[in-house]
Scaffold this motif. Structure first.
Motif, PDB file in Angstrom:
ATOM      1  N   ALA A 154       0.843  -1.201   0.000  1.00 42.61           N
ATOM      2  CA  ALA A 154       0.000   0.000   0.000  1.00 42.61           C
ATOM      3  C   ALA A 154       0.875   1.246   0.000  1.00 42.61           C
ATOM      4  CB  ALA A 154      -0.907   0.008   1.230  1.00 42.61           C
ATOM      5  N   LEU A 155       0.324   2.355  -0.508  1.00 40.47           N
ATOM      6  CA  LEU A 155       0.996   3.648  -0.436  1.00 40.47           C
ATOM      7  C   LEU A 155       1.041   4.088   1.028  1.00 40.47           C
ATOM      8  CD1 LEU A 155      -0.811   5.314  -3.456  1.00 40.47           C
ATOM      9  CD2 LEU A 155       1.675   5.022  -3.330  1.00 40.47           C
ATOM     10  N   GLN A 156       2.229   4.136   1.588  1.00 44.03           N
ATOM     11  CA  GLN A 156       2.353   4.426   3.015  1.00 44.03           C
ATOM     12  C   GLN A 156       3.354   5.557   3.250  1.00 44.03           C
ATOM     13  OE1 GLN A 156       3.772   1.197   5.740  1.00 44.03           O
ATOM     14  NE2 GLN A 156       1.773   1.493   6.707  1.00 44.03           N
ATOM     15  N   HIS A 157       2.988   6.466   4.132  1.00 44.77           N
ATOM     16  CA  HIS A 157       3.884   7.581   4.464  1.00 44.77           C
ATOM     17  C   HIS A 157       5.232   7.000   4.914  1.00 44.77           C
ATOM     18  CE1 HIS A 157       5.589  11.092   6.450  1.00 44.77           C
ATOM     19  NE2 HIS A 157       4.615  11.839   5.924  1.00 44.77           N
ATOM     20  N   PRO A 158       6.333   7.491   4.379  1.00 48.45           N
ATOM     21  CA  PRO A 158       7.627   6.882   4.679  1.00 48.45           C
ATOM     22  C   PRO A 158       7.985   6.876   6.157  1.00 48.45           C
ATOM     23  CG  PRO A 158       7.898   8.953   3.470  1.00 48.45           C
ATOM     24  CD  PRO A 158       6.455   8.587   3.397  1.00 48.45           C
ATOM     25  N   LYS A 159       7.632   7.940   6.877  1.00 48.03           N
ATOM     26  CA  LYS A 159       7.986   7.975   8.301  1.00 48.03           C
ATOM     27  C   LYS A 159       7.101   7.046   9.124  1.00 48.03           C
ATOM     28  CE  LYS A 159      10.315  12.420   8.340  1.00 48.03           C
ATOM     29  NZ  LYS A 159      10.410  13.788   8.937  1.00 48.03           N
ATOM     30  N   LEU A 160       5.865   6.866   8.698  1.00 49.28           N
ATOM     31  CA  LEU A 160       5.025   5.870   9.359  1.00 49.28           C
ATOM     32  C   LEU A 160       5.590   4.475   9.124  1.00 49.28           C
ATOM     33  CD1 LEU A 160       2.484   4.856  10.820  1.00 49.28           C
ATOM     34  CD2 LEU A 160       1.303   4.906   8.604  1.00 49.28           C
ATOM     35  N   ASN A 161       5.909   4.186   7.866  1.00 50.67           N
ATOM     36  CA  ASN A 161       6.414   2.870   7.501  1.00 50.67           C
ATOM     37  C   ASN A 161       7.679   2.517   8.280  1.00 50.67           C
ATOM     38  OD1 ASN A 161       6.706   0.440   6.025  1.00 50.67           O
ATOM     39  ND2 ASN A 161       8.037   1.445   4.543  1.00 50.67           N
ATOM     40  N   ARG A 162       8.568   3.483   8.442  1.00 47.23           N
ATOM     41  CA  ARG A 162       9.873   3.218   9.033  1.00 47.23           C
ATOM     42  C   ARG A 162       9.910   3.432  10.536  1.00 47.23           C
ATOM     43  NH1 ARG A 162      12.927   6.701   4.249  1.00 47.23           N
ATOM     44  NH2 ARG A 162      11.599   5.875   2.575  1.00 47.23           N
ATOM     45  N   GLN A 163       8.828   4.005  11.076  1.00 46.34           N
ATOM     46  CA  GLN A 163       8.824   4.254  12.516  1.00 46.34           C
ATOM     47  C   GLN A 163       7.685   3.474  13.204  1.00 46.34           C
ATOM     48  OE1 GLN A 163       9.808   8.319  13.820  1.00 46.34           O
ATOM     49  NE2 GLN A 163      10.114   8.847  11.661  1.00 46.34           N
ATOM     50  N   ALA A 164       6.526   4.076  13.384  1.00 45.09           N
ATOM     51  CA  ALA A 164       5.481   3.448  14.193  1.00 45.09           C
ATOM     52  C   ALA A 164       5.016   2.105  13.622  1.00 45.09           C
ATOM     53  CB  ALA A 164       4.293   4.391  14.342  1.00 45.09           C
ATOM     54  N   TRP A 165       4.815   2.065  12.293  1.00 47.63           N
ATOM     55  CA  TRP A 165       4.316   0.829  11.687  1.00 47.63           C
ATOM     56  C   TRP A 165       5.358  -0.287  11.798  1.00 47.63           C
ATOM     57  CZ3 TRP A 165      -0.526  -0.191  10.635  1.00 47.63           C
ATOM     58  CH2 TRP A 165      -0.854  -1.296   9.843  1.00 47.63           C
ATOM     59  N   GLY A 166       6.602   0.050  11.502  1.00 46.78           N
ATOM     60  CA  GLY A 166       7.667  -0.939  11.641  1.00 46.78           C
ATOM     61  C   GLY A 166       7.843  -1.375  13.082  1.00 46.78           C
ATOM     62  N   SER A 167       7.679  -0.437  14.012  1.00 44.71           N
ATOM     63  CA  SER A 167       7.771  -0.771  15.433  1.00 44.71           C
ATOM     64  C   SER A 167       6.662  -1.732  15.844  1.00 44.71           C
ATOM     65  CB  SER A 167       7.695   0.504  16.272  1.00 44.71           C
ATOM     66  OG  SER A 167       7.714   0.196  17.649  1.00 44.71           O
ATOM     67  N   LEU A 168       5.448  -1.477  15.368  1.00 46.53           N
ATOM     68  CA  LEU A 168       4.321  -2.353  15.688  1.00 46.53           C
ATOM     69  C   LEU A 168       4.567  -3.766  15.162  1.00 46.53           C
ATOM     70  CD1 LEU A 168       1.512  -2.935  16.746  1.00 46.53           C
ATOM     71  CD2 LEU A 168       0.555  -1.900  14.671  1.00 46.53           C
ATOM     72  N   GLU A 169       5.078  -3.865  13.955  1.00 44.80           N
ATOM     73  CA  GLU A 169       5.374  -5.193  13.407  1.00 44.80           C
ATOM     74  C   GLU A 169       6.404  -5.922  14.264  1.00 44.80           C
ATOM     75  OE1 GLU A 169       4.474  -4.327   8.658  1.00 44.80           O
ATOM     76  OE2 GLU A 169       6.543  -4.234   9.407  1.00 44.80           O
ATOM     77  N   GLY A 170       7.406  -5.181  14.762  1.00 40.39           N
ATOM     78  CA  GLY A 170       8.403  -5.794  15.632  1.00 40.39           C
ATOM     79  C   GLY A 170       7.814  -6.234  16.968  1.00 40.39           C
ATOM     80  N   VAL A 171       6.927  -5.411  17.521  1.00 42.19           N
ATOM     81  CA  VAL A 171       6.259  -5.768  18.778  1.00 42.19           C
ATOM     82  C   VAL A 171       5.459  -7.053  18.609  1.00 42.19           C
ATOM     83  CG1 VAL A 171       4.416  -5.072  20.357  1.00 42.19           C
ATOM     84  CG2 VAL A 171       6.184  -3.437  19.713  1.00 42.19           C
ATOM     85  N   ILE A 172       4.747  -7.165  17.498  1.00 49.41           N
ATOM     86  CA  ILE A 172       3.927  -8.358  17.260  1.00 49.41           C
ATOM     87  C   ILE A 172       4.802  -9.594  17.123  1.00 49.41           C
ATOM     88  CG2 ILE A 172       2.357  -9.466  15.602  1.00 49.41           C
ATOM     89  CD1 ILE A 172       1.149  -6.669  15.122  1.00 49.41           C
ATOM     90  N   ARG A 173       5.931  -9.475  16.439  1.00 48.41           N
ATOM     91  CA  ARG A 173       6.840 -10.619  16.354  1.00 48.41           C
ATOM     92  C   ARG A 173       7.301 -11.041  17.749  1.00 48.41           C
ATOM     93  NH1 ARG A 173       8.835  -7.543  12.101  1.00 48.41           N
ATOM     94  NH2 ARG A 173      10.740  -6.944  13.216  1.00 48.41           N
ATOM     95  N   GLY A 174       7.572 -10.060  18.597  1.00 49.68           N
ATOM     96  CA  GLY A 174       7.975 -10.374  19.966  1.00 49.68           C
ATOM     97  C   GLY A 174       6.870 -11.070  20.746  1.00 49.68           C
ATOM     98  N   TRP A 175       5.621 -10.701  20.487  1.00 48.14           N
ATOM     99  CA  TRP A 175       4.505 -11.323  21.198  1.00 48.14           C
ATOM    100  C   TRP A 175       4.394 -12.817  20.931  1.00 48.14           C
ATOM    101  CZ3 TRP A 175       0.519  -6.960  19.802  1.00 48.14           C
ATOM    102  CH2 TRP A 175       0.626  -5.921  20.743  1.00 48.14           C
TER     103      TRP A 175
END
Length: 274
Positions: A154-175
């Motif tokens: 999807a078309l995603q704001h670069p700072k969202l993709n590389r910050q909050a969204w990427g962080s959320l994906e990492g948190v979920i992997r940790g879960w």
């Protein structure tokens, strides 16, 4: 007689056999894991490929539904993007050391008229944002490569993709290490009059909902498609019931009614504990 003899043994006499046994077991494990079966974790890939990533239901109707090795998606021809992507992950199915793909490609399973190409995102100011994340679906080369199909992007704001969204994906992997096997559904949300880039609508927000099979617990997020820092992630957390009200979708609808009742609740401290 044997029991009496064991009782009469001193602690020092018992210590040596236990020590030898422990060392022998550790050495055997090392030999097996390092030399005889170094890639044993990869032998489970056939099992992960059998997962039904839609087993808990599709959140909304879409024009095209596709099942991949590591995820499923529902594609909208109007939006030229998946409205939902669902995938099931566990601690053994993530982090497998396979060679990662990094080549985005037009999805041949999407009719050409609605097919998005990597060049459509070039010089737009937006990132190619994964819906089913590459880092979580890497138990095989095939499963990882399929996350680079443009139907999953999807078309995603670069700072969202590389910050909050990427962080959320990492948190979920940790879960997956603390909450057990997880079902995840994610996708873009659009406004009534979405901005279009190369005839592709730009999402207004992104949602993500997570279900822990072992603990029958739910958590959801809706995050604006703009500059959202990793430290702001928890400002956008909500119950899955609230995500349903915001989106009009129905998540995990194949769960029993008692389990679905918990979608209205959110034990935030339990999820934030990791």
């Amino acid at each position: 007689m044997e029991l009496i003899w064991l009782r009469q043994m001193t602690e020092s006499e018992l210590f040596l056999p236990c020590l030898v046994s422990g060392i022998g077991g550790a050495m055997s494990h090392y030999v097996i894991s390092s030399h005889l079966w170094p890639n044993r974790h990869k032998t489970y890939t056939w099992w992960f490929a059998l997962r039904n990533h839609r087993k808990l239901g599709e959140p909304c109707e879409t024009d095209i539904v596709l099942d991949r090795s590591g995820y499923s998606l529902g594609f909208s021809t109007q939006r030229k993007c998946a409205l939902w992507v669902s995938y099931i992950i566990s601690k053994k199915s993530i982090g497998v050391d396979v060679e990662r793909g990094n080549i985005f490609y037009p999805d041949p399973d999407i009719p050409e008229k609605y097919r998005v190409r990597p060049d459509d995102f070039r010089n737009t100011g937006y990132d190619k944002g994964h819906l089913a994340p590459s880092a979580a679906i890497d138990y095989s080369v095939k499963s990882n490569n399929e996350t680079f199909a443009m139907s999953n992007i999807a078309l995603q704001h670069p700072k969202l993709n590389r910050q909050a969204w990427g962080s959320l994906e990492g948190v979920i992997r940790g879960w997956t290490h603390t909450k057990g096997k997880l079902a995840v559904v994610t996708g873009p949300l659009y406004g009534k009059r979405s901005t279009r880039v190369n005839d592709i609508p730009v999402p207004r927000t992104f949602y993500k909902v997570v279900y822990s099979f072992s603990h029958n617990s739910f958590i959801g997020f809706i995050i604006p498609n703009k500059d959202i820092k990793a430290g702001e992630l928890w400002n956008y957390v909500m119950s899955v019931g609230d995500v349903e009200r915001e989106t009009g979708y129905k998540f995990f609808k194949k769960l029993g009614k008692k389990k679905q009742q918990k979608k209205k609740k959110l034990d935030l401290s339990w999820w934030k504990d990791g």
